[in-house]
Write an enzyme that holds these catalytic residues in place. Structure first.
Site, PDB file in Angstrom:
ATOM      1  N   LYS A   1       8.144  52.342 -36.643  1.00  0.00           N
ATOM      2  CA  LYS A   1       7.636  52.970 -35.436  1.00  0.00           C
ATOM      3  C   LYS A   1       8.178  54.197 -35.315  1.00  0.00           C
ATOM      4  O   LYS A   1       7.556  55.115 -34.572  1.00  0.00           O
ATOM      5  CB  LYS A   1       7.789  51.915 -34.266  1.00  0.00           C
ATOM      6  CG  LYS A   1       7.225  50.536 -34.601  1.00  0.00           C
ATOM      7  CD  LYS A   1       5.552  50.895 -34.521  1.00  0.00           C
ATOM      8  CE  LYS A   1       4.751  49.593 -34.582  1.00  0.00           C
ATOM      9  NZ  LYS A   1       3.533  49.855 -34.454  1.00  0.00           N
TER      10      LYS A   1
ATOM     11  N   TYR B   1      10.883  47.135 -39.126  1.00  0.00           N
ATOM     12  CA  TYR B   1       9.664  47.490 -38.182  1.00  0.00           C
ATOM     13  C   TYR B   1       9.975  48.463 -37.103  1.00  0.00           C
ATOM     14  O   TYR B   1       9.162  49.390 -37.187  1.00  0.00           O
ATOM     15  CB  TYR B   1       9.355  46.082 -37.639  1.00  0.00           C
ATOM     16  CG  TYR B   1       8.376  46.199 -36.645  1.00  0.00           C
ATOM     17  CD1 TYR B   1       7.065  46.122 -36.429  1.00  0.00           C
ATOM     18  CD2 TYR B   1       8.949  46.421 -34.895  1.00  0.00           C
ATOM     19  CE1 TYR B   1       6.122  46.092 -35.451  1.00  0.00           C
ATOM     20  CE2 TYR B   1       7.979  46.477 -34.080  1.00  0.00           C
ATOM     21  CZ  TYR B   1       6.601  46.519 -34.035  1.00  0.00           C
ATOM     22  OH  TYR B   1       5.831  46.702 -32.982  1.00  0.00           O
TER      23      TYR B   1
ATOM     24  N   SER C   1       6.116  52.059 -30.572  1.00  0.00           N
ATOM     25  CA  SER C   1       6.889  51.045 -29.922  1.00  0.00           C
ATOM     26  C   SER C   1       8.350  51.655 -29.549  1.00  0.00           C
ATOM     27  O   SER C   1       8.639  52.356 -29.769  1.00  0.00           O
ATOM     28  CB  SER C   1       7.296  49.741 -30.823  1.00  0.00           C
ATOM     29  OG  SER C   1       8.266  48.979 -30.233  1.00  0.00           O
TER      30      SER C   1
HETATM   31  N1  LIG Z   1       3.107  42.991 -28.344  1.00  0.00           N
HETATM   32  C1  LIG Z   1       4.081  43.756 -28.287  1.00  0.00           C
HETATM   33  O1  LIG Z   1       5.111  43.408 -27.368  1.00  0.00           O
HETATM   34  C2  LIG Z   1       4.132  45.266 -28.761  1.00  0.00           C
HETATM   35  C3  LIG Z   1       5.296  46.023 -28.371  1.00  0.00           C
HETATM   36  C4  LIG Z   1       5.322  47.345 -29.084  1.00  0.00           C
HETATM   37  C5  LIG Z   1       4.498  47.832 -29.740  1.00  0.00           C
HETATM   38  N2  LIG Z   1       3.483  46.836 -30.285  1.00  0.00           N
HETATM   39  C6  LIG Z   1       2.400  47.403 -31.093  1.00  0.00           C
HETATM   40  O2  LIG Z   1       1.061  47.207 -30.602  1.00  0.00           O
HETATM   41  C7  LIG Z   1       0.407  47.143 -31.798  1.00  0.00           C
HETATM   42  C8  LIG Z   1      -0.439  45.880 -31.566  1.00  0.00           C
HETATM   43  O3  LIG Z   1       0.262  44.743 -31.433  1.00  0.00           O
HETATM   44  P1  LIG Z   1      -0.403  43.220 -30.960  1.00  0.00           P
HETATM   45  O4  LIG Z   1       0.998  42.635 -30.266  1.00  0.00           O
HETATM   46  O5  LIG Z   1      -1.391  43.408 -30.069  1.00  0.00           O
HETATM   47  O6  LIG Z   1      -0.687  42.521 -32.139  1.00  0.00           O
HETATM   48  P2  LIG Z   1      -1.279  41.076 -32.637  1.00  0.00           P
HETATM   49  O7  LIG Z   1      -1.766  40.388 -31.253  1.00  0.00           O
HETATM   50  O8  LIG Z   1      -0.511  40.487 -33.428  1.00  0.00           O
HETATM   51  O9  LIG Z   1      -2.736  41.684 -33.197  1.00  0.00           O
HETATM   52  C9  LIG Z   1      -2.803  42.279 -34.286  1.00  0.00           C
HETATM   53  C10 LIG Z   1      -4.140  42.789 -34.888  1.00  0.00           C
HETATM   54  O10 LIG Z   1      -3.874  43.819 -35.875  1.00  0.00           O
HETATM   55  C11 LIG Z   1      -4.691  43.214 -36.902  1.00  0.00           C
HETATM   56  N3  LIG Z   1      -4.325  43.509 -38.377  1.00  0.00           N
HETATM   57  C12 LIG Z   1      -2.892  43.239 -38.685  1.00  0.00           C
HETATM   58  N4  LIG Z   1      -2.519  43.131 -39.935  1.00  0.00           N
HETATM   59  C13 LIG Z   1      -3.697  43.945 -40.398  1.00  0.00           C
HETATM   60  C14 LIG Z   1      -3.850  44.598 -41.478  1.00  0.00           C
HETATM   61  N5  LIG Z   1      -3.266  44.445 -42.716  1.00  0.00           N
HETATM   62  N6  LIG Z   1      -5.151  45.200 -41.789  1.00  0.00           N
HETATM   63  C15 LIG Z   1      -6.064  45.135 -40.655  1.00  0.00           C
HETATM   64  N7  LIG Z   1      -6.015  44.761 -39.483  1.00  0.00           N
HETATM   65  C16 LIG Z   1      -4.565  44.105 -39.355  1.00  0.00           C
HETATM   66  C17 LIG Z   1      -4.958  41.764 -36.525  1.00  0.00           C
HETATM   67  O11 LIG Z   1      -5.990  40.990 -37.096  1.00  0.00           O
HETATM   68  P3  LIG Z   1      -6.215  40.310 -38.547  1.00  0.00           P
HETATM   69  O12 LIG Z   1      -5.052  39.440 -38.470  1.00  0.00           O
HETATM   70  O13 LIG Z   1      -7.456  39.568 -38.607  1.00  0.00           O
HETATM   71  O14 LIG Z   1      -6.104  41.488 -39.314  1.00  0.00           O
HETATM   72  C18 LIG Z   1      -4.917  41.755 -35.057  1.00  0.00           C
HETATM   73  O15 LIG Z   1      -6.353  42.252 -34.715  1.00  0.00           O
HETATM   74  C19 LIG Z   1       1.003  47.065 -32.992  1.00  0.00           C
HETATM   75  O16 LIG Z   1       1.247  48.198 -33.433  1.00  0.00           O
HETATM   76  C20 LIG Z   1       2.252  46.577 -32.460  1.00  0.00           C
HETATM   77  O17 LIG Z   1       3.376  47.056 -33.389  1.00  0.00           O
HETATM   78  C21 LIG Z   1       3.375  45.435 -29.683  1.00  0.00           C
END
Ligand SMILES: NC(=O)c1ccc[n+]([C@@H]2O[C@H](COP(=O)([O-])OP(=O)(O)OC[C@H]3O[C@@H](n4cnc5c(N)ncnc54)[C@H](OP(=O)(O)O)[C@@H]3O)[C@@H](O)[C@H]2O)c1
Length: 246
Positions: A155, A151, A138
């Site tokens: 990262k 968090y 991130s």
């Molecule tokens: N969205 C943003 O703005 C943003 C920005 C920068 C970086 N990121 C990074 O991008 C990545 C994806 O983020 P997102 O926003 O797409 O997240 P999201 O929509 O919340 O999806 C998270 C995914 O991870 C799974 N997950 C969560 N905890 C888990 C665990 N303990 N074991 C196995 N699976 C788990 C969830 O499924 P279950 O709940 O069924 O386990 C879901 O499939 C992350 O690394 C996040 O830090 C996101």
């Protein structure tokens, strides 16, 4: 063209789901990892409907033994592995680092840093050739940001883990992608708060969509990126050019 097995953690929602769709369309067999079985089943139905080969693995990456479960299951189903995308992350609370409980700190560390490290180690030992790892970090790991606390520290650790693994696991290529604000369930509150302002201020005129990140991952796993390892590709619509985070 069949390109081999791609393990994607957190594949059921948001960025992970877009990566699964994109790599599946590019010819990879998808090994989709998440905790919730019903969401995995829905993903499998959707991807198979589009002709993508996909195997679900239910695992909680908070558990240290999950890495072995995930990689061994991928090998059992596919025979070998080609790609690992460490995408799942935990962001259980908001607030400054000092106000976080030890339990929240342990959760963030175990899912966001320990699990990618354990998965990478198991993945490196598994059968397969031309292996590639992509860690989803991130831009919060590159600049301090009030309110997201540990968090962001996790990262930053993931970006450094990427460089460390690029050396230790060579010739496996290991790279990170650092997204800015992307519209997903994890970022719902921030999108609500910031989208209008970012639309006005960002050089690209909009916040990110999961497919923006999936395209960067597709490039890094491809042969076009064959001389890229230990790097961190920022995919933020120009957020860092503003000189501050959102
Ligand atoms: N969205 C943003 O703005 C943003 C920005 C920068 C970086 N990121 C990074 O991008 C990545 C994806 O983020 P997102 O926003 O797409 O997240 P999201 O929509 O919340 O999806 C998270 C995914 O991870 C799974 N997950 C969560 N905890 C888990 C665990 N303990 N074991 C196995 N699976 C788990 C969830 O499924 P279950 O709940 O069924 O386990 C879901 O499939 C992350 O690394 C996040 O830090 C996101």
């Amino acid at each position: 063209m069949e390109r081999g097995a791609a393990i994607i953690t957190g594949a059921t929602r948001g960025i992970g789901r877009a990566i699964a769709r994109r790599l599946g369309a590019d010819g990879y067999t998808i090994v989709a990892v998440a905790r919730r079985e019903e969401e995995l089943t829905a993903l499998v139905d959707e991807l198979r409907g589009d002709g993508i080969v996909v195997h679900p693995v239910v695992a909680n990456l908070r558990d240290a033994q999950a890495a072995a479960t995930v990689v061994d299951e991928a090998v059992a189903r596919c025979g070998s592995v080609r790609v690992l995308v460490n995408n799942a992350a935990a962001s259980p609370v908001v607030g400054p680092v000092a106000s976080m409980t030890p339990e929240a700190m342990d959760l963030i560390w175990s899912v966001n840093v320990r699990a990618p490290a354990l998965l990478a180690g198991r993945f490196a030992q598994a059968p397969g050739s031309e292996k590639v790892i992509v860690n989803i970090a991130s831009i919060g790991g590159l600049e301090p940001e009030p309110g997201i606390g540990l968090y962001n520290v996790s990262k930053a650790a993931l970006v450094h883990l990427t460089r460390q693994l690029a050396v230790e696991l060579a010739p496996i290529r290991v790279n990170a992608v650092s997204p800015g604000l992307v519209r997903t369930s994890m970022s719902e509150v921030l999108v609500e708060l910031l989208e209008d302002r970012l639309r006005r201020e960002l050089p690209t005129g909009r916040i990110g969509e999961p497919e923006d990140v999936a395209g960067a991952v597709a490039f890094l796993v491809s042969d076009d990126a064959r001389w890229i390892t230990g790097s961190n590709l920022v995919v933020d619509g120009g957020t860092l050019t503003l000189g501050r985070l959102a």
